[in-house]
Scaffold this motif. Structure first.
Motif, PDB file in Angstrom:
ATOM      1  N   GLU A  33      -9.901   1.322 -12.862  1.00 61.26           N
ATOM      2  CA  GLU A  33      -8.922   2.160 -12.167  1.00 61.26           C
ATOM      3  C   GLU A  33      -8.411   1.479 -10.898  1.00 61.26           C
ATOM      4  O   GLU A  33      -7.220   1.537 -10.587  1.00 61.26           O
TER       5      GLU A  33
ATOM      6  N   CYS B 201      -5.996  -1.176 -11.870  1.00 61.55           N
ATOM      7  CA  CYS B 201      -4.719  -0.617 -12.319  1.00 61.55           C
ATOM      8  C   CYS B 201      -3.863  -0.144 -11.147  1.00 61.55           C
ATOM      9  O   CYS B 201      -2.642  -0.340 -11.150  1.00 61.55           O
ATOM     10  N   THR B 202      -4.487   0.479 -10.149  1.00 55.57           N
ATOM     11  CA  THR B 202      -3.681   0.959  -9.028  1.00 55.57           C
ATOM     12  C   THR B 202      -3.073  -0.204  -8.252  1.00 55.57           C
ATOM     13  O   THR B 202      -1.998  -0.078  -7.670  1.00 55.57           O
TER      14      THR B 202
ATOM     15  N   TRP C 153       0.280  -0.962  -9.622  1.00 54.26           N
ATOM     16  CA  TRP C 153       1.227   0.167  -9.597  1.00 54.26           C
ATOM     17  C   TRP C 153       1.359   0.573  -8.125  1.00 54.26           C
ATOM     18  O   TRP C 153       0.915   1.616  -7.705  1.00 54.26           O
TER      19      TRP C 153
ATOM     20  N   SER D  62      -0.125   3.340   1.123  1.00 53.36           N
ATOM     21  CA  SER D  62      -1.489   3.493   0.620  1.00 53.36           C
ATOM     22  C   SER D  62      -2.438   3.485   1.811  1.00 53.36           C
ATOM     23  O   SER D  62      -2.394   2.569   2.629  1.00 53.36           O
TER      24      SER D  62
ATOM     25  N   ARG E 152      -8.258   6.145  -2.347  1.00 52.89           N
ATOM     26  CA  ARG E 152      -6.954   5.638  -1.923  1.00 52.89           C
ATOM     27  C   ARG E 152      -5.939   6.773  -1.949  1.00 52.89           C
ATOM     28  O   ARG E 152      -5.746   7.406  -3.001  1.00 52.89           O
TER      29      ARG E 152
ATOM     30  N   ARG F  90      -2.111   7.807  -1.859  1.00 54.18           N
ATOM     31  CA  ARG F  90      -0.924   7.051  -2.272  1.00 54.18           C
ATOM     32  C   ARG F  90       0.334   7.921  -2.203  1.00 54.18           C
ATOM     33  O   ARG F  90       0.305   9.097  -2.557  1.00 54.18           O
TER      34      ARG F  90
ATOM     35  N   ARG G 124       0.817   8.431 -10.598  1.00 44.94           N
ATOM     36  CA  ARG G 124      -0.116   7.378 -10.208  1.00 44.94           C
ATOM     37  C   ARG G 124       0.134   6.869  -8.801  1.00 44.94           C
ATOM     38  O   ARG G 124      -0.790   6.440  -8.115  1.00 44.94           O
ATOM     39  N   ALA G 125       1.386   6.896  -8.361  1.00 44.67           N
ATOM     40  CA  ALA G 125       1.706   6.400  -7.021  1.00 44.67           C
ATOM     41  C   ALA G 125       1.821   7.520  -5.998  1.00 44.67           C
ATOM     42  O   ALA G 125       2.171   7.274  -4.846  1.00 44.67           O
TER      43      ALA G 125
ATOM     44  N   LEU H  43      -6.414   8.452  -5.471  1.00 44.75           N
ATOM     45  CA  LEU H  43      -7.307   7.867  -6.467  1.00 44.75           C
ATOM     46  C   LEU H  43      -8.735   8.086  -5.977  1.00 44.75           C
ATOM     47  O   LEU H  43      -9.190   7.448  -5.028  1.00 44.75           O
TER      48      LEU H  43
ATOM     49  N   HIS I 101      -6.427  12.085  -8.574  1.00 42.33           N
ATOM     50  CA  HIS I 101      -6.539  11.326  -9.821  1.00 42.33           C
ATOM     51  C   HIS I 101      -8.024  10.970  -9.954  1.00 42.33           C
ATOM     52  O   HIS I 101      -8.547  10.188  -9.179  1.00 42.33           O
TER      53      HIS I 101
END
Length: 234
Positions: free
Chosen positions: A8, A11-12, A15, A20, A27, A29, A37-38, A42, A72
């Protein structure tokens, strides 16, 4: 961190949000509302503060930037248990699907020449709906070691390399050109591009309700690594 958390975090990084902030290992975001996701927290690892305070900071961060608070979290993790215990619920109304399967598979072998260093207007139109992307869209999708696959003006894909993975997303084919193998061609092309840039495997993030995409990726050798879900305050 366990393997799901490590993936994860990788992946962040592929993206990238506009803003952040770290909260311990979490995190926070923000990207003007473009993609969940943004624009979510996270929640992997230790936030460094009690969970009640961490969730309050998630809400403060989101409200100060005019987005809804959203976390997330890896499905069935202790973080999800803590979220439920503090009154948060899965965001079942999230438009793009609140539960996502993270798939890993081989990068494939294709024509990396189909992948460009800069996205063309047709690429933006296919993947975002407009040939003129917003600043947030341009930043999230075109920051970092990214490649932009195009097949004619009717199929597009994005790849982003971080660590040893290429995160593949934004695969789009015009309806009039579907079921002709173009998606497979671009998946192989972006995989070959990723390999050239040091990736050893491909990663995909797909809504569990997207049965057509899941069937395509299963045929290419992808299997589920883990799932994550979006949570919101009740």
């Amino acid at each position: 961190m366990n393997p799901a958390e490590t993936l994860e975090v990788a992946c962040t990084a592929a993206w990238d949000p506009l803003i952040s902030e770290s909260l311990g290992e979490w995190r926070l975001r923000w990207a003007a509302g473009f993609t969940g996701r943004a624009n979510s927290a996270l929640a992997v690892g230790d936030p460094g503060v009690p969970i009640s305070l961490a969730l309050r900071q998630v809400c403060d961060f989101a409200h100060s930037r005019d987005i809804e608070p959203r976390v997330h979290a890896i499905k069935d993790s202790t973080t999800e248990e803590a979220l439920a215990a503090h009154g948060w619920i899965p965001d079942i109304e999230y438009a793009n699907g609140h539960e996502v399967t993270v798939l890993t598979g081989p990068p494939g072998a294709g024509d990396a020449a189909l992948v460009l260093d800069e996205p063309a207007p047709a690429w933006w139109e296919l993947t975002t709906g407009s040939a003129e992307p917003s600043p947030a869209q341009r930043h999230v999708l075109a920051t970092g070691k990214t490649g932009f696959g195009m097949f004619g003006d009717f199929a597009a894909v994005r790849g982003a390399v971080t660590d040893d993975i290429v995160l593949v997303g934004r695969l789009a084919v015009r309806p009039s050109h579907r079921r002709q193998g173009h998606a497979v061609t671009l998946m192989n092309a972006i995989g070959a591009w990723g390999t050239r840039h040091g990736a050893a495997r491909c990663v995909l993030q797909v809504s569990v309700t997207n049965s057509a995409a899941l069937a395509l990726y299963a045929g290419l050798g992808f299997t589920e690594h883990h799932r994550y879900r979006y949570w919101i305050p009740a």
